[in-house]
Design a protein around this motif. Structure first.
Motif, PDB file in Angstrom:
ATOM      1  N   HIS A 217       0.795  -1.216   0.000  1.00  0.00           N
ATOM      2  CA  HIS A 217       0.000   0.000   0.000  1.00  0.00           C
ATOM      3  C   HIS A 217       0.836   1.279   0.000  1.00  0.00           C
ATOM      4  N   ALA A 218       2.080   1.209   0.512  1.00  0.00           N
ATOM      5  CA  ALA A 218       2.842   2.432   0.764  1.00  0.00           C
ATOM      6  C   ALA A 218       4.014   2.617  -0.189  1.00  0.00           C
ATOM      7  N   ALA A 219       3.996   1.949  -1.335  1.00  0.00           N
ATOM      8  CA  ALA A 219       5.109   2.045  -2.270  1.00  0.00           C
ATOM      9  C   ALA A 219       4.601   2.417  -3.652  1.00  0.00           C
ATOM     10  N   SER A 220       5.369   3.258  -4.343  1.00  0.00           N
ATOM     11  CA  SER A 220       5.043   3.594  -5.722  1.00  0.00           C
ATOM     12  C   SER A 220       6.247   3.490  -6.649  1.00  0.00           C
ATOM     13  N   GLU A 221       7.470   3.517  -6.092  1.00  0.00           N
ATOM     14  CA  GLU A 221       8.663   3.344  -6.907  1.00  0.00           C
ATOM     15  C   GLU A 221       8.807   1.867  -7.275  1.00  0.00           C
ATOM     16  N   PRO A 222       9.118   1.551  -8.533  1.00  0.00           N
ATOM     17  CA  PRO A 222       9.124   0.161  -8.976  1.00  0.00           C
ATOM     18  C   PRO A 222       9.942  -0.783  -8.102  1.00  0.00           C
ATOM     19  N   GLU A 223      11.182  -0.398  -7.762  1.00  0.00           N
ATOM     20  CA  GLU A 223      12.032  -1.317  -7.006  1.00  0.00           C
ATOM     21  C   GLU A 223      11.474  -1.601  -5.612  1.00  0.00           C
ATOM     22  N   GLY A 228       7.913  -7.038  -2.530  1.00  0.00           N
ATOM     23  CA  GLY A 228       6.991  -8.013  -1.958  1.00  0.00           C
ATOM     24  C   GLY A 228       6.619  -9.120  -2.928  1.00  0.00           C
ATOM     25  N   PHE A 229       6.478  -8.765  -4.207  1.00  0.00           N
ATOM     26  CA  PHE A 229       6.156  -9.777  -5.211  1.00  0.00           C
ATOM     27  C   PHE A 229       7.311 -10.755  -5.389  1.00  0.00           C
ATOM     28  N   ALA A 230       8.536 -10.224  -5.457  1.00  0.00           N
ATOM     29  CA  ALA A 230       9.697 -11.091  -5.613  1.00  0.00           C
ATOM     30  C   ALA A 230       9.846 -12.015  -4.415  1.00  0.00           C
ATOM     31  N   ASP A 231       9.579 -11.473  -3.215  1.00  0.00           N
ATOM     32  CA  ASP A 231       9.674 -12.297  -2.015  1.00  0.00           C
ATOM     33  C   ASP A 231       8.631 -13.411  -2.027  1.00  0.00           C
ATOM     34  N   HIS A 252      -1.094  -0.632  -9.138  1.00  0.00           N
ATOM     35  CA  HIS A 252       0.298  -1.063  -9.160  1.00  0.00           C
ATOM     36  C   HIS A 252       0.866  -0.980 -10.580  1.00  0.00           C
ATOM     37  N   ALA A 253       0.099  -1.447 -11.537  1.00  0.00           N
ATOM     38  CA  ALA A 253       0.556  -1.386 -12.933  1.00  0.00           C
ATOM     39  C   ALA A 253       0.753   0.054 -13.382  1.00  0.00           C
ATOM     40  N   GLN A 254      -0.123   0.960 -12.926  1.00  0.00           N
ATOM     41  CA  GLN A 254       0.007   2.372 -13.294  1.00  0.00           C
ATOM     42  C   GLN A 254       1.260   2.986 -12.688  1.00  0.00           C
ATOM     43  N   HIS A 255       1.581   2.633 -11.446  1.00  0.00           N
ATOM     44  CA  HIS A 255       2.824   3.112 -10.838  1.00  0.00           C
ATOM     45  C   HIS A 255       4.024   2.693 -11.684  1.00  0.00           C
ATOM     46  N   LEU A 256       4.043   1.460 -12.110  1.00  0.00           N
ATOM     47  CA  LEU A 256       5.164   0.954 -12.906  1.00  0.00           C
ATOM     48  C   LEU A 256       5.239   1.663 -14.254  1.00  0.00           C
ATOM     49  N   ALA A 257       4.088   1.827 -14.899  1.00  0.00           N
ATOM     50  CA  ALA A 257       4.070   2.456 -16.219  1.00  0.00           C
ATOM     51  C   ALA A 257       4.493   3.924 -16.142  1.00  0.00           C
ATOM     52  N   ARG A 258       4.064   4.645 -15.092  1.00  0.00           N
ATOM     53  CA  ARG A 258       4.454   6.050 -14.952  1.00  0.00           C
ATOM     54  C   ARG A 258       5.957   6.212 -14.775  1.00  0.00           C
TER      55      ARG A 258
END
Length: 334
Positions: A217-223, A228-231, A252-258
């Motif tokens: 919920h508290a992250a927007s930068e891709p890395e 959490g997904f990688a973990d 989440h997808a929008q954060h990555l695309a931006r």
């Protein structure tokens, strides 16, 4: 196709017909629609295949499923005739040798047959890809996935405790079918990334174990967002060779695309970071030949859009995701 070609049962009333299907062992444990000849003919007419066309051949046991057999199971699952092109395309896809159907159908891992649908057919038949897409409430999602499981039960003999040796199983084995929410995705649709045209309708099939909900919920930068997904992909309890399906929430997808991240870049990052040291595998008793690929074990590559992770089936021979276009029918312009 006549009743003499495929003899059935004669019963006096609809409820007796439902009970007869239970008595014959034709159900998945839930009531089915009794497959009368008229209903089966109507289902078959919804697709582009003749009754004797083979949609699925399982080579290990040399079992074939024709369009007629598939139509019977689609009726029992509760499908409408316009769903049948998707059912047939999914059967063709799981019959692809690269999918190695015998493994997920019979092993102790308990994999479900996941069906992801893309293209115009999604809206034409009302397939759902929005909120609660893995849950109940949408007929097309529920019955298309269920039809595949009934084909495995009735066409290939994959009955629990007999050929299906799943240790525990999970609810996705009843049905696991959903559409990609293409309008909410900032990237090209899944089937386009796999080589098909955006105007085509297609199914992608995957042998999936039970999923993991990923809360970020508290992250927007891709890395940061993707840690959490990688973990989750590299969790020791479910770590297995093979691919993973990542279904991202639209935000989440929008954060990555931006941030300028494509689907392919996201996949590469996850592949590089979903890993565990060999020492962890030794400590957890997970050292088998398929894990000895180097000093670290990777969790697999990725597919999808929403905030969930579906691991591959556990096994020594990982399956591949297989994509198949649907064919036009009298009911659907694909």
């Amino acid at each position: 196709m006549t009743d003499d070609t495929y003899p059935g049962l004669d019963v006096d009333d609809p409820w007796q017909a439902v009970e007869a299907c239970f008595a014959q062992g034709w159900t998945d444990g839930l009531p089915v629609v009794p497959p009368t000849a008229a209903l089966v003919e109507r289902m078959l007419a919804g697709g582009p295949w003749p009754a004797d066309a083979v949609l699925l051949h399982e080579p290990v046991r040399d079992r074939a499923v024709t369009a007629w057999h598939a139509a019977i199971n689609a009726v029992m699952a509760g499908c409408r005739p316009e769903y049948f092109p998707v059912v047939g395309a999914a059967l063709l896809a799981i019959g692809d040798p690269a999918f190695t159907l015998h493994g997920p159908a019979t092993s102790t891992g308990g994999a479900a047959l996941m069906v992801i649908v893309n293209g115009p057919v999604r809206e034409a038949i009302g397939l759902h890809g929005g909120g609660n897409l893995f849950g109940p409430g949408v007929r097309a999602n529920a019955t298309i996935g269920r039809a595949l499981r009934l084909v495995l039960l009735n066409g290939l003999g994959c009955h629990p405790g007999v050929l299906d040796q799943s240790t525990q199983g999970w609810a996705g084995k009843y049905s696991l079918c959903f559409a990609e929410h293409e309008a909410a995705s900032p990237w090209e649709p899944l089937h386009v990334s796999r080589g098909l045209r955006a105007t085509q309708s297609a199914v992608t099939v995957f042998a999936a174990e039970s999923g993991h909900n990923v809360l970020v919920h508290a992250a927007s930068e891709p890395e940061t967002l993707l840690v959490g997904f990688a973990d989750a992909m590299a969790g020791l309890a479910s770590l297995s060779p093979g691919r993973s399906v990542i279904v991202l929430a639209p935000e989440h997808a929008q954060h990555l695309a931006r941030a300028g991240w494509s689907r392919a870049r996201t996949q590469r990052w996850l592949y590089e970071h979903a890993r565990r040291p060999l020492a962890d595998l030794k400590r957890a008793g997970k050292i088998e030949a398929q894990f000895l690929l180097g000093p670290e074990m990777r969790g697999g590559s990725t597919r999808g859009r929403r905030a969930a992770r579906r691991p591959p089936r556990a096994g020594r021979t990982p399956t591949r995701a297989c994509c198949r276009g649907t064919r036009p029918s009298p009911s659907i312009a694909a």
